[in-house]
Design an enzyme around this catalytic site. Structure first.
Site, PDB file in Angstrom:
ATOM      1  N   HIS A 139      72.528  17.306  24.023  1.00  0.00           N
ATOM      2  CA  HIS A 139      72.968  16.592  23.052  1.00  0.00           C
ATOM      3  C   HIS A 139      74.188  15.928  23.576  1.00  0.00           C
ATOM      4  O   HIS A 139      74.569  16.546  24.345  1.00  0.00           O
ATOM      5  CB  HIS A 139      73.359  17.622  21.704  1.00  0.00           C
ATOM      6  CG  HIS A 139      73.724  16.936  20.562  1.00  0.00           C
ATOM      7  ND1 HIS A 139      74.851  16.277  20.496  1.00  0.00           N
ATOM      8  CD2 HIS A 139      73.199  16.691  19.398  1.00  0.00           C
ATOM      9  CE1 HIS A 139      75.051  15.508  19.293  1.00  0.00           C
ATOM     10  NE2 HIS A 139      73.908  16.160  18.436  1.00  0.00           N
ATOM     11  N   ASP A 161      67.104  19.333  16.085  1.00  0.00           N
ATOM     12  CA  ASP A 161      65.747  19.153  15.828  1.00  0.00           C
ATOM     13  C   ASP A 161      64.703  19.932  16.220  1.00  0.00           C
ATOM     14  O   ASP A 161      63.515  19.921  15.609  1.00  0.00           O
ATOM     15  CB  ASP A 161      65.569  17.735  16.380  1.00  0.00           C
ATOM     16  CG  ASP A 161      66.401  16.673  15.960  1.00  0.00           C
ATOM     17  OD1 ASP A 161      66.772  16.407  14.763  1.00  0.00           O
ATOM     18  OD2 ASP A 161      67.205  16.191  16.885  1.00  0.00           O
TER      19      ASP A 161
END
Length: 371
Positions: free
Chosen positions: A257, A308
């Site tokens: 991320h 996710d």
């Protein structure tokens, strides 16, 4: 003038909605772990929009209003029926339908604070119904009207599947909605704020945000995670699949991320929900593949999973079509988009950055006959 690609690390505004500090995500100062374990999505929406958790009376009134406004106009249903459903992606359908909703809202261009709040509730309430209506219509089924006595999460599942959902499914969807509700100044949120900074209306802002979320680098990651898991097929294939991908320097979806360095705090909640749901459905291979992938990628690449990664197996276990994963993301994130839109309106300044010019210079016009 200093150029920063992708605006990485650039602080573009001040906000009191959510924060990411030392890999801790908070909404209005509440740790996401606390909210994920204890709060209903309705409470989180109210928190994001009002800077406080509601009391019992406020929550009851707010939840009732959301349920009341969840029905979409018949004209929107007919429009969705006219879409070429075998070709239209759910995100394109959602983007178009949300834009059209403005045509049936008498307050669409009323920019008063009170009207914007009423429109916010209508948008939040109707977007899940748009998603489930599209899903049913493309399957040749009639859409189902939401029930006023169901929670937000339960109504999504009810209008999607046409039957009363099990409690574990409602809990899973509620938790996913809470975890995805806001995430500081992400791409879609920034897009929405840029749009309404021109004093465009709230429908335009949300439509713009949906357009940004449609891109696979933002909202489509969990759908691609499920595609990857399906390609792997079994726990025994994980090791060879990953190492082949490493050799080819391919991106492993659902890991890493730009903001979080030590790990996405939302991932652990969905990981546990994935374990429970895959056990319930008897398809534990999805969870087992995921945990083995997490271990290998973390050990060899130093990348932890993001939100996710485990949401993919959660949604799959709930029987949700894979191309509905991103629209479900939008069902949640619209709460954050709206919070940021309302905040932008409250202290607005047109967002107009500069660009560093790197093109040709000292050019002179030459007539077309001499070119």
């Amino acid at each position: 003038m200093t150029t920063t690609r992708g605006l990485e690390g650039v602080v573009a505004t001040t906000s009191s909605i959510s924060s990411i500090v030392n890999d801790v995500l908070t909404y209005r100062g509440y740790n996401i772990d606390d909210l994920a374990e204890n709060a209903s999505f309705e409470e989180v929406i109210y928190l994001l929009w009002n800077d406080k958790l509601p009391n019992k009376q406020e929550l009851d009134q707010f939840s009732a209003k959301l349920a009341e406004d969840a029905v979409i106009p018949e004209e929107i249903i007919n429009q969705i029926k006219s879409y070429p459903s075998d070709k239209v992606s759910p995100m394109a359908a959602l983007r178009t339908a949300v834009s059209t909703l403005a045509l049936y809202d008498e307050e669409a261009d009323d920019m008063s604070e009170e009207a914007n709040y009423r429109k916010a509730i209508r948008l939040q309430a109707k977007i899940p119904t748009v998603v489930t209506t599209f899903s049913r219509i493309r399957e040749g089924k009639e859409p189902i009207s939401p029930k006023k006595d169901l929670s937000f999460a339960a109504n999504f599942l009810f209008t999607l599947n046409g039957e009363m959902p099990e409690e574990v499914a409602v809990t899973a969807i509620n938790k996913a909605l809470v975890l995805h509700a806001d995430h500081e100044l992400n791409a879609s949120t920034f897009t929405g704020r840029v749009c309404v900074a021109t004093l465009s209306d709230i429908y335009s802002g949300v439509t713009s945000a949906i357009g940004a979320l449609k891109g696979p680098l933002h909202g489509g990651a969990n759908e691609r995670v499920m595609k990857m898991l399906s390609e792997i097929g079994s726990v025994e294939n994980v090791d060879s699949y990953l190492h082949q991908a490493f050799e080819k320097k391919e991106k492993i979806m659902g890991f890493g991320h730009r903001v979080y360095k030590t790990g996405d705090p939302r991932a652990k909640h969905l990981k546990e929900m994935s374990r429970k749901l895959t056990e319930l459905t008897g398809e534990t291979k999805w969870y087992e593949m995921s945990t083995k992938m997490e271990q290998i990628v973390r050990d060899e690449k130093g990348l932890p999973p993001n939100v996710d990664f485990y949401s993919a197996s959660v949604y799959h276990s709930l029987g949700i079509d894979h191309d509905l994963f991103t629209p479900l993301f939008a069902v949640s994130r619209v709460s954050g988009w709206i919070a940021h839109i309302l905040e932008q309106y409250s202290n607005n300044r047109l967002i107009r950055p500069r660009a560093e010019y790197v093109g040709a210079t000292n050019q002179s016009y030459v007539s077309v006959e001499n070119r």
